[in-house]
Design an enzyme around this catalytic site. Structure first.
Site, PDB file in Angstrom:
ATOM      1  N   LYS A 209      27.607  66.287  14.508  1.00 10.34           N
ATOM      2  CA  LYS A 209      28.062  67.216  15.557  1.00 10.34           C
ATOM      3  C   LYS A 209      28.743  68.442  14.928  1.00 10.34           C
ATOM      4  O   LYS A 209      28.501  69.557  15.339  1.00 10.34           O
ATOM      5  CB  LYS A 209      29.058  66.519  16.505  1.00 10.34           C
ATOM      6  CG  LYS A 209      28.491  65.294  17.210  1.00 10.34           C
ATOM      7  CD  LYS A 209      29.469  64.734  18.225  1.00 10.34           C
ATOM      8  CE  LYS A 209      30.743  64.167  17.638  1.00 10.34           C
ATOM      9  NZ  LYS A 209      30.573  62.966  16.780  1.00 10.34           N
TER      10      LYS A 209
ATOM     11  N   ARG B 287      35.092  62.133  25.209  1.00  7.49           N
ATOM     12  CA  ARG B 287      34.766  60.893  24.508  1.00  7.49           C
ATOM     13  C   ARG B 287      34.982  59.679  25.393  1.00  7.49           C
ATOM     14  O   ARG B 287      34.709  58.549  24.961  1.00  7.49           O
ATOM     15  CB  ARG B 287      35.672  60.765  23.291  1.00  7.49           C
ATOM     16  CG  ARG B 287      34.985  60.912  21.942  1.00  7.49           C
ATOM     17  CD  ARG B 287      36.070  60.795  20.918  1.00  7.49           C
ATOM     18  NE  ARG B 287      35.655  60.546  19.597  1.00  7.49           N
ATOM     19  CZ  ARG B 287      35.524  61.469  18.648  1.00  7.49           C
ATOM     20  NH1 ARG B 287      35.663  62.737  18.933  1.00  7.49           N
ATOM     21  NH2 ARG B 287      35.238  61.115  17.421  1.00  7.49           N
TER      22      ARG B 287
ATOM     23  N   ARG C 129      38.337  61.739   4.201  1.00  8.13           N
ATOM     24  CA  ARG C 129      39.171  61.526   5.388  1.00  8.13           C
ATOM     25  C   ARG C 129      39.627  60.069   5.422  1.00  8.13           C
ATOM     26  O   ARG C 129      38.846  59.174   5.107  1.00  8.13           O
ATOM     27  CB  ARG C 129      38.349  61.818   6.653  1.00  8.13           C
ATOM     28  CG  ARG C 129      38.371  63.265   7.067  1.00  8.13           C
ATOM     29  CD  ARG C 129      37.396  63.574   8.168  1.00  8.13           C
ATOM     30  NE  ARG C 129      37.414  62.672   9.316  1.00  8.13           N
ATOM     31  CZ  ARG C 129      36.669  62.842  10.409  1.00  8.13           C
ATOM     32  NH1 ARG C 129      35.858  63.882  10.496  1.00  8.13           N
ATOM     33  NH2 ARG C 129      36.722  61.986  11.398  1.00  8.13           N
TER      34      ARG C 129
ATOM     35  N   ARG D 117      35.324  52.791  14.566  1.00  6.53           N
ATOM     36  CA  ARG D 117      34.995  54.027  15.297  1.00  6.53           C
ATOM     37  C   ARG D 117      33.668  53.870  16.039  1.00  6.53           C
ATOM     38  O   ARG D 117      33.509  54.350  17.159  1.00  6.53           O
ATOM     39  CB  ARG D 117      34.931  55.211  14.328  1.00  6.53           C
ATOM     40  CG  ARG D 117      36.305  55.622  13.846  1.00  6.53           C
ATOM     41  CD  ARG D 117      36.222  56.518  12.637  1.00  6.53           C
ATOM     42  NE  ARG D 117      35.700  57.839  12.908  1.00  6.53           N
ATOM     43  CZ  ARG D 117      35.204  58.653  11.972  1.00  6.53           C
ATOM     44  NH1 ARG D 117      35.161  58.268  10.712  1.00  6.53           N
ATOM     45  NH2 ARG D 117      34.765  59.832  12.302  1.00  6.53           N
TER      46      ARG D 117
END
Ligand code: AMP
Length: 242
Positions: free
Chosen positions: A33, A112, A185, A196
């Site tokens: 994205k 989301r 990250r 996730r």
């Protein structure tokens, strides 16, 4: 500026002859994205609004935030959990009120949850002149997602993204642009990725279904090279905006 003016079309048209308006990019973590949003941003001169980046900004600029809430948010992110809807909505509203969103914007990472999507629908319904939202879902295989997440490295200075499998820096682990040591990250480990992805399937799959039921939805294959996926996204936006 009221939300009423968000994403309003103006006489200025893009080089493709259309005003992009609000565009949502949907997809699992690692679907690309952010990469796709950056290409659209450059193509159409509209901002990329990444909720993940807005939140990560807190880590880079802790002085701008109320620390106890900021810390809680960073902990949720690092564990792969979603930040509460109300907080996200406040952040988004604040960002969408800025002048650079007038011709459109690419929302990357929002909504989301179904309740975030319904909230956004309400904001859009209250808006007077805004173009309708276009949602594009980027579909990527499990292996593709895993490689992108585990291999992702970023430059803490200029935020450029690399991938040790597919787009490695010229000098091992250093940014091509400014030589800073690249970093990973905290939520890009395999363990957090699993969480996730689970969160995505549980909370965000209904968001994809929500937009699928509208007339301004498209799904593209995100396993292709980024330029090919981008062509499919642009084709979909041009088609759905006409
Ligand atoms: P991303 O960079 O989009 O992968 O987002 C990183 C993390 O930020 C997510 O795993 C969540 O913890 C948080 N986050 C980003 N966007 C949202 C959102 N719309 N709602 C809740 N949490 C979010």
């Amino acid at each position: 500026m009221p939300v009423a003016e968000m994403g309003t079309g103006t006489a200025t048209s893009t080089r493709k002859g259309i005003v992009p308006g609000p565009i949502l990019l949907l997809g699992a973590p690692g679907a690309g994205k952010g990469t796709q949003a950056k290409i659209l941003m450059a193509d159409w001169s509209i901002p990329q609004i990444s909720t993940g980046d807005l939140l990560r900004d807190m880590r880079r600029h802790p002085e701008k935030n109320i620390t106890s809430v900021g810390h809680q948010i960073l902990e949720m992110m690092d564990a792969g959990h979603l930040v509460p809807d109300e907080m996200m909505q406040e952040i988004i509203l604040d960002r969408l009120r800025q002048q650079d969103t007038k011709r459109g914007y690419v929302l990357d990472g929002f909504p989301r949850t179904l309740s975030q999507a319904e909230w956004l629908d309400e904001q859009m319904a209250e808006a007077i002149k805004t173009l309708p939202v276009i949602a594009v879902s980027i579909r990527v295989s499990y292996t593709g997602l895993l490689r992108r997440i585990i291999g992702r490295r970023y430059c803490p200075t200029c935020a450029r993204i690399f991938n040790i499998y597919s787009h490695s820096p010229e000098q091992e682990i250093h940014c091509d642009a400014d030589g800073t040591a690249l970093t990973q990250r905290p939520d890009d480990t395999e363990e957090v990725f699993t969480e996730r992805l689970r969160t995505y399937e549980e909370m965000t799959t209904p968001v994809v279904a929500h937009y699928h039921a509208t007339t301004r939805f498209a799904e593209v294959n995100g396993d292709l090279p980024a330029e090919e996926t981008n062509r499919a996204i642009i084709d979909a936006i041009v088609r759905l905006r006409n």
